[in-house]
Motif scaffolding. Structure first.
Motif, mmCIF file in Angstrom:
data_model
loop_
_atom_site.group_PDB
_atom_site.id
_atom_site.type_symbol
_atom_site.label_atom_id
_atom_site.label_comp_id
_atom_site.label_asym_id
_atom_site.label_seq_id
_atom_site.Cartn_x
_atom_site.Cartn_y
_atom_site.Cartn_z
ATOM 1 N N GLU A 183 19.002 26.488 21.842
ATOM 2 C CA GLU A 183 18.999 25.069 21.514
ATOM 3 C C GLU A 183 19.772 24.231 22.529
ATOM 4 O OE1 GLU A 183 20.730 24.633 17.696
ATOM 5 O OE2 GLU A 183 22.761 25.020 18.356
ATOM 6 N N ASP A 184 19.417 22.953 22.569
ATOM 7 C CA ASP A 184 20.075 21.961 23.411
ATOM 8 C C ASP A 184 20.965 21.116 22.498
ATOM 9 O OD1 ASP A 184 20.711 19.562 24.734
ATOM 10 O OD2 ASP A 184 18.913 19.680 25.988
ATOM 11 N N TRP A 185 22.290 21.222 22.658
ATOM 12 C CA TRP A 185 23.207 20.519 21.758
ATOM 13 C C TRP A 185 23.114 19.008 21.890
ATOM 14 C CZ3 TRP A 185 25.984 21.654 17.585
ATOM 15 C CH2 TRP A 185 26.129 23.014 17.275
ATOM 16 N N GLN A 186 22.884 18.520 23.094
ATOM 17 C CA GLN A 186 22.731 17.070 23.291
ATOM 18 C C GLN A 186 21.511 16.559 22.515
ATOM 19 O OE1 GLN A 186 24.752 15.038 25.010
ATOM 20 N NE2 GLN A 186 26.137 16.651 25.703
ATOM 21 N N LEU A 187 20.432 17.315 22.607
ATOM 22 C CA LEU A 187 19.216 16.935 21.897
ATOM 23 C C LEU A 187 19.414 17.050 20.393
ATOM 24 C CD1 LEU A 187 16.314 16.015 22.139
ATOM 25 C CD2 LEU A 187 15.626 18.399 22.496
ATOM 26 N N LYS A 188 20.188 18.033 19.980
ATOM 27 C CA LYS A 188 20.459 18.213 18.553
ATOM 28 C C LYS A 188 21.207 17.007 17.980
ATOM 29 C CE LYS A 188 21.936 21.795 15.321
ATOM 30 N NZ LYS A 188 22.384 23.187 15.217
ATOM 31 N N ILE A 189 22.133 16.474 18.736
ATOM 32 C CA ILE A 189 22.881 15.286 18.300
ATOM 33 C C ILE A 189 21.930 14.105 18.142
ATOM 34 C CG2 ILE A 189 24.603 13.576 19.037
ATOM 35 C CD1 ILE A 189 26.107 15.940 20.369
ATOM 36 N N LYS A 190 21.013 13.939 19.083
ATOM 37 C CA LYS A 190 20.030 12.844 19.000
ATOM 38 C C LYS A 190 19.134 13.015 17.776
ATOM 39 C CE LYS A 190 19.689 12.023 24.000
ATOM 40 N NZ LYS A 190 18.776 12.059 25.165
ATOM 41 N N ILE A 191 18.721 14.253 17.529
ATOM 42 C CA ILE A 191 17.872 14.534 16.363
ATOM 43 C C ILE A 191 18.630 14.207 15.078
ATOM 44 C CG2 ILE A 191 16.773 16.390 15.033
ATOM 45 C CD1 ILE A 191 16.051 17.689 17.750
ATOM 46 N N ASN A 192 19.894 14.626 15.005
ATOM 47 C CA ASN A 192 20.718 14.339 13.826
ATOM 48 C C ASN A 192 20.794 12.844 13.549
ATOM 49 O OD1 ASN A 192 21.202 17.047 13.613
ATOM 50 N ND2 ASN A 192 23.348 16.958 14.221
ATOM 51 N N GLU A 193 21.063 12.074 14.606
ATOM 52 C CA GLU A 193 21.187 10.616 14.447
ATOM 53 C C GLU A 193 19.871 9.993 13.993
ATOM 54 O OE1 GLU A 193 22.559 9.452 18.277
ATOM 55 O OE2 GLU A 193 24.652 10.012 17.889
ATOM 56 N N SER A 194 18.765 10.476 14.543
ATOM 57 C CA SER A 194 17.450 9.940 14.173
ATOM 58 C C SER A 194 17.103 10.262 12.725
ATOM 59 C CB SER A 194 16.368 10.492 15.107
ATOM 60 O OG SER A 194 16.550 10.035 16.419
ATOM 61 N N ARG A 210 19.250 10.862 10.267
ATOM 62 C CA ARG A 210 20.122 10.044 9.413
ATOM 63 C C ARG A 210 19.593 8.614 9.324
ATOM 64 N NH1 ARG A 210 24.487 13.307 11.692
ATOM 65 N NH2 ARG A 210 25.404 14.533 10.009
ATOM 66 N N GLN A 211 19.110 8.099 10.446
ATOM 67 C CA GLN A 211 18.535 6.757 10.456
ATOM 68 C C GLN A 211 17.291 6.701 9.577
ATOM 69 O OE1 GLN A 211 17.468 5.332 14.355
ATOM 70 N NE2 GLN A 211 16.797 3.332 13.600
ATOM 71 N N LEU A 212 16.452 7.728 9.685
ATOM 72 C CA LEU A 212 15.229 7.795 8.870
ATOM 73 C C LEU A 212 15.560 7.812 7.393
ATOM 74 C CD1 LEU A 212 12.132 8.269 8.626
ATOM 75 C CD2 LEU A 212 12.616 10.726 8.790
ATOM 76 N N TYR A 213 16.514 8.670 6.992
ATOM 77 C CA TYR A 213 16.876 8.779 5.584
ATOM 78 C C TYR A 213 17.538 7.510 5.080
ATOM 79 C CZ TYR A 213 15.809 13.777 5.655
ATOM 80 O OH TYR A 213 15.165 14.984 5.743
ATOM 81 N N SER A 214 18.283 6.850 5.955
ATOM 82 C CA SER A 214 18.928 5.597 5.570
ATOM 83 C C SER A 214 17.885 4.520 5.295
ATOM 84 C CB SER A 214 19.881 5.147 6.679
ATOM 85 O OG SER A 214 20.447 3.894 6.368
ATOM 86 N N ILE A 215 16.880 4.446 6.149
ATOM 87 C CA ILE A 215 15.804 3.467 5.966
ATOM 88 C C ILE A 215 15.057 3.725 4.659
ATOM 89 C CG2 ILE A 215 13.593 2.641 6.874
ATOM 90 C CD1 ILE A 215 14.682 3.368 9.692
ATOM 91 N N LEU A 216 14.800 5.006 4.378
ATOM 92 C CA LEU A 216 14.035 5.371 3.189
ATOM 93 C C LEU A 216 14.883 5.334 1.917
ATOM 94 C CD1 LEU A 216 11.964 8.359 4.632
ATOM 95 C CD2 LEU A 216 11.155 6.048 4.179
ATOM 96 N N GLY A 217 16.204 5.313 2.082
ATOM 97 C CA GLY A 217 17.090 5.274 0.915
ATOM 98 C C GLY A 217 17.049 6.555 0.109
ATOM 99 N N ILE A 218 16.947 7.703 0.808
ATOM 100 C CA ILE A 218 16.897 8.978 0.098
ATOM 101 C C ILE A 218 18.147 9.794 0.412
ATOM 102 C CG2 ILE A 218 14.380 9.066 0.013
ATOM 103 C CD1 ILE A 218 14.414 10.891 2.425
ATOM 104 N N ASN A 219 18.385 10.813 -0.394
ATOM 105 C CA ASN A 219 19.560 11.666 -0.196
ATOM 106 C C ASN A 219 19.457 12.422 1.120
ATOM 107 O OD1 ASN A 219 20.697 10.978 -2.670
ATOM 108 N ND2 ASN A 219 19.513 12.532 -3.750
#
Length: 211
Positions: free
Chosen positions: A112-123, A125-134
């Motif tokens: 795995e690429d840790w830098q890419l993993k951080i970007k995926i995590n942020e994306s 979290r943003q998706l779940y925040s927009i959808l208002g889900i757990n």
């Protein structure tokens, strides 16, 4: 190295490490689960896509039979072990009711690429925040793999199968990253549209501009 393995094709993609609960009602698969319980054998779940058994699947083990219903149906818990390739598929194993096949294990590189993993995590979290889900990150360790979140990304069954086909973790990360970058703007615009629709008919606090 090839070996013979019982198979349980399903209209879904199962990933290594996944905990899967199943309701077993067909006689052929009740026979399979009973043998798993008494002998400890494992079985493969290949994806059944486009009216055929796919070449790839996941080997799983039976964790527990949670309940046996009055008519013999079973509620079971299983866990995915590893990716397998089905070389030959047989509708019935010798002297059995259930299907089986000749399989080989598919090697998996954890690069795995840790830098890419951080970007995926942020994306995500943003998706779940927009959808208002757990969020699922509360219960995920830092060393989680793409397979651990794959069912939470809005992928189609065909896309999940493409993920199963990726040869290593980095390829899976890249596929997920591209998917998230594609759907995030769409989800954001959809949520904005829903808010505009909700405002229809409401009294608005209209502030005119200062000239």
């Amino acid at each position: 190295m090839t070996r013979f393995l019982p198979l349980f094709p399903l209209n879904m993609v199962v990933f290594p490490g996944e905990k899967l609960n199943l309701h077993i009602f067909e006689p052929r698969y009740k026979q399979l689960i009973q043998e798993c319980q008494t002998t400890g054998i494992t079985f493969g779940i290949p994806a059944y896509l486009h009216n055929k058994v796919s070449a790839l699947g996941t080997e799983v083990k039976l964790l527990n039979i949670e309940k046996i219903h009055p008519k013999g149906e079973m509620d079971i818990k299983t866990e995915g072990l590893r990716i397998i390739r089905i070389l030959d598929f047989f509708k019935q194993a010798p002297n059995k009711f259930y299907p089986a096949g000749t399989i080989e294990e598919v090697p998996d590189l954890v690069n795995e690429d840790w830098q890419l993993k951080i970007k995926i995590n942020e994306s995500i979290r943003q998706l779940y925040s927009i959808l208002g889900i757990n969020k699922i990150f509360m219960k995920l360790p830092n060393n989680y793999r793409v397979f651990d979140i794959a069912h939470h990304l809005g992928l189609t069954t065909e896309q999940e199968y493409q993920l199963l086909q990726c040869p290593d973790e980095l390829s899976r990360q890249e596929m997920v990253w591209h998917h998230l970058q594609k759907i995030l703007p769409v989800v954001l615009e959809t949520e904005k549209l829903k808010e505009r629709v909700k405002m229809n008919g409401h009294f608005k606090n209209a502030v005119p501009p200062n000239f």
